[in-house]
Write a protein that holds these residues in place. Structure first.
Motif, short mmCIF file in Angstrom:
data_model
loop_
_atom_site.label_atom_id
_atom_site.label_comp_id
_atom_site.label_asym_id
_atom_site.label_seq_id
_atom_site.Cartn_x
_atom_site.Cartn_y
_atom_site.Cartn_z
N VAL A 1 0.72 -1.15 0.18
CA VAL A 1 -0.05 0.00 0.09
C VAL A 1 0.95 1.12 0.12
N ILE A 2 0.52 2.11 -0.75
CA ILE A 2 1.37 3.42 -0.97
C ILE A 2 0.40 4.60 -0.75
N SER A 3 0.91 5.26 0.22
CA SER A 3 0.03 6.42 0.62
C SER A 3 0.67 7.79 0.36
N GLN A 4 -0.10 8.91 -0.23
CA GLN A 4 0.66 10.06 -0.34
C GLN A 4 0.31 11.10 0.76
N VAL A 5 1.12 11.27 1.38
CA VAL A 5 0.91 12.01 2.82
C VAL A 5 1.43 13.44 3.14
N ASP A 6 2.36 13.83 1.73
CA ASP A 6 2.52 15.26 1.91
C ASP A 6 1.19 16.24 1.98
N ARG A 7 0.24 15.77 1.59
CA ARG A 7 -1.00 16.50 1.87
C ARG A 7 -2.30 15.52 2.10
N LEU A 8 -2.98 15.76 3.16
CA LEU A 8 -4.00 14.71 3.50
C LEU A 8 -5.37 15.44 3.39
N ARG A 9 -6.21 14.60 3.23
CA ARG A 9 -7.60 14.89 3.30
C ARG A 9 -8.11 14.70 4.76
N VAL A 10 -9.05 15.77 5.03
CA VAL A 10 -9.69 15.97 6.38
C VAL A 10 -11.23 15.32 6.05
N HIS A 11 -11.75 14.56 6.50
CA HIS A 11 -12.99 13.90 6.28
C HIS A 11 -13.80 14.29 7.69
N ILE A 12 -15.00 15.05 7.34
CA ILE A 12 -15.58 15.63 8.42
C ILE A 12 -17.18 15.01 8.01
N PRO A 13 -17.81 14.27 8.78
CA PRO A 13 -19.28 13.98 8.55
C PRO A 13 -20.04 15.06 9.31
N VAL A 14 -20.98 15.76 8.36
CA VAL A 14 -21.78 16.90 8.98
C VAL A 14 -23.17 16.35 9.11
#
Length: 437
Positions: A276-289
């Motif tokens: 598994v390769i993950s790009q982590v220099d930029r992240l997504r923030v998941h917010i359940p509204v």
């Protein structure tokens, strides 16, 4: 006991019977004076335009996450990375040994050589058929030319026969001369018939040669098609052989590894990805509204993030970058996504935190200073409402937005009504107060 004290006690003992004797009574208690109203300051419920905020849990996710699975079956010949390694797009991660596929590739290459030879053979047959067509057409042209000459000779013989017959009929010539001319004419007629047969035969030869040419062309097309099919099979095998060299599809970090050198990898039977390769220099923030706020979230709304993993960190500011546009039927929430720069890799995918979204929609709300709202032991909110006579009434209220300085009053009091401001004393309904302001 001192002497003075003893004397005072004796005087008190002697005085008591005298009081009873003359009927004197102790003085009546003095009544308490009426209490003075407590001085208070008031604040009015104010209708204000406010921007709603919603605070929800937030989870960090890798910006991109690639699960690498096997596309060929074989043994892991070489493993070049491990978890935590940083890789660039296109880097070789592992090599899978696939000898059976290599043999299949050699067989297909040999088949291509065979088809190429058959293609050349068919092309030679086509060229021969084309030459035969040209030869037959030349013979046909020659036969037609001879037919033209024969027609001319026959016309001359017919003319001579007619002229000779006329002279014989006038008895200017002997009849045997007519016989000779008749034979010459009949000979030309026979020659014309022979030439016409030759023309027909030549036309038939041309048709046969063209048919053979068409057949030869079909053979060439079939041979080319077989060569093309074999070439595409080789290309397909080359693609599968390329899959044996596992490459990184993106730049990132190896966050999971499920293989070791020598492991048998099977196509379409793996229970988990190889890597598994993950790009982590930029992240997504998941917010359940939740549903009540989902319709008011817009792109560009400010998001304030806090993480328990970094309690000393200041609040992190970002913005809403995208929304799912629909509610999850299981949770009745809409996924809202923000982006978080992570150049030093401090934040990790999977981290849990809190997100406060400042909704762009502004609404009118009844607001009070936070100090004017009280809470009982059960957490229920209430205020001390004053009427026009400065009489206190305890009113239960429903609260909304609380920014630490102001609290939204959803129900219980209306805009313009007065309530007691901050005060250390407790009040009861019906109590009169003195308003300072």
């Amino acid at each position: 006991m001192t002497f003075g004290g003893f004397r005072s006690m004796r005087f008190g003992v002697l005085l008591a019977p005298l009081i009873g004797l003359f009927g004197c009574k102790p003085p009546a208690p003095v009544a308490d004076a009426p209490s003075k109203p407590i001085a208070v300051r008031t604040v009015a419920v104010a209708a204000q335009q406010i921007r709603h905020t919603t605070s929800q849990p937030a989870t960090l996710q890798a910006y991109y996450r690639a699960e690498i699975e096997a596309r060929v079956s074989g043994y892991v010949q070489e493993l070049k990375v491990d978890i935590g390694d940083t890789v660039q797009s296109g880097d070789i991660l592992a090599v899978i040994h696939i000898p059976e596929m290599q043999k299949q590739r050699e067989i297909v290459k040999a088949r291509i050589n065979l088809f190429r030879a058959q293609e050349k053979q068919a092309q030679a047959g086509l060229e021969l058929a084309a030459a035969n067509v040209k030869s037959a057409e030349a013979k046909l042209a020659q036969a037609k030319s001879e037919a033209t000459v024969t027609e001319a000779s026959l016309a001359a013989a017919e003319a001579e026969f007619s002229r000779t017959k006329d002279l014989v009929d006038r008895q200017s010539l002997e009849s045997r001369v007519l016989d000779e001319v008749r034979k010459k004419r009949d000979s030309e007629l026979a020659r014309r018939a022979a030439v016409e047969s030759a023309v027909l035969a030549a036309e038939a030869d041309v048709n046969v040669a063209k048919a053979k040419q068409t057949s030869a062309q079909t053979n060439v097309t079939a041979a080319q098609a077989e060569s093309e099919i074999a070439q595409r099979q080789l290309e397909e095998l080359d693609v599968m052989v390329d899959y044996a060299t596992v490459k990184a599809p993106l730049t990132g970090i190896v966050t999971d590894r499920a293989i070791d050198p020598g492991d048998l990898v099977r196509l379409d039977t793996a229970d988990e990805p190889l890597l598994v390769i993950s790009q982590v220099d930029r992240l997504r923030v998941h917010i359940p509204v939740p549903e009540v706020d989902a319709a008011h979230v817009d792109h560009g709304d400010q998001v304030t993030l806090t993480f328990p993993s970094f309690p000393a960190e200041q609040e992190i500011k970002t913005t809403v970058t995208r929304t799912a546009g629909n509610l999850d039927p299981r949770t009745r929430t809409m996924l809202v996504e923000a982006e978080l720069a992570n150049p030093d890799g401090k934040f990790l995918p999977g981290m849990f935190g809190s997100a406060r979204i400042a909704l762009s929609t502004q609404v009118a709300a009844n607001m009070l200073p936070a100090r004017a709202v009280r809470f009982d032991e059960n957490g229920a909110a209430y205020v001390y409402l004053l009427d026009e006579n400065d009489t206190v009434e305890i009113i239960q209220v429903a609260t909304g937005i609380d920014d630490g300085q102001r609290i939204e009053i959803v129900s219980g009091v209306q805009a313009g009504e007065r309530v007691i401001d901050a005060n250390l004393k407790r009040f009861s309904s019906g109590q009169k107060v003195s308003v300072l302001n």
